[in-house]
Design a protein around this motif. Structure first.
Motif, PDB file in Angstrom:
ATOM      1  N   SER A  74      69.437   1.682  11.024  1.00 44.52           N
ATOM      2  CA  SER A  74      70.212   0.537  11.491  1.00 44.52           C
ATOM      3  C   SER A  74      71.613   0.948  11.934  1.00 44.52           C
ATOM      4  O   SER A  74      72.422   0.085  12.274  1.00 44.52           O
TER       5      SER A  74
ATOM      6  N   VAL B 158      74.616   2.086  14.210  1.00 39.43           N
ATOM      7  CA  VAL B 158      74.889   1.860  15.629  1.00 39.43           C
ATOM      8  C   VAL B 158      76.128   2.629  16.056  1.00 39.43           C
ATOM      9  O   VAL B 158      77.008   2.937  15.252  1.00 39.43           O
TER      10      VAL B 158
ATOM     11  N   THR C 238      75.032   0.275  20.585  1.00 42.79           N
ATOM     12  CA  THR C 238      73.697   0.824  20.806  1.00 42.79           C
ATOM     13  C   THR C 238      73.240   1.567  19.557  1.00 42.79           C
ATOM     14  O   THR C 238      74.057   2.141  18.839  1.00 42.79           O
ATOM     15  N   PRO C 239      71.935   1.549  19.282  1.00 41.99           N
ATOM     16  CA  PRO C 239      71.447   2.257  18.086  1.00 41.99           C
ATOM     17  C   PRO C 239      71.641   3.769  18.206  1.00 41.99           C
ATOM     18  O   PRO C 239      71.499   4.331  19.291  1.00 41.99           O
ATOM     19  N   LYS C 240      71.993   4.418  17.079  1.00 38.42           N
ATOM     20  CA  LYS C 240      72.196   5.865  17.089  1.00 38.42           C
ATOM     21  C   LYS C 240      70.886   6.596  17.275  1.00 38.42           C
ATOM     22  O   LYS C 240      70.808   7.591  17.950  1.00 38.42           O
TER      23      LYS C 240
END
Length: 75
Positions: free
Chosen positions: A57, A59, A64-66
């Protein structure tokens, strides 16, 4: 040639500092790229292991998601 007391103390200090050297290894596995039995494989290595939770989860600053979630990492 006789060694001085200062040299003997210096040698003793050096050996004490040198003796406890160890090697440490670091591995990272992600659920979508590791085999199903990864825990059993690591247990077979007979080494200490730390398993950290998956930060799926997390970001970036722009939202944006890692690491994008895949179908296999959602289970």
């Amino acid at each position: 040639m006789a060694r001085s007391e200062a040299q003997k103390r210096a040698d003793k200090k050096y050996e004490k500092k040198r003796a406890p050297r160890k090697h440490y290894w670091h591995f990272e596995f992600y659920p979508d790229s590791a085999p199903e039995n990864w825990r059993e494989i690591i247990n077979g290595w007979l080494v200490d292991c730390l398993v950290s939770p998956l930060h799926d989860s997390d970001v970036n600053e722009d939202g944006t998601p890692k690491k994008p979630m895949t179908a296999s990492s959602r289970t």
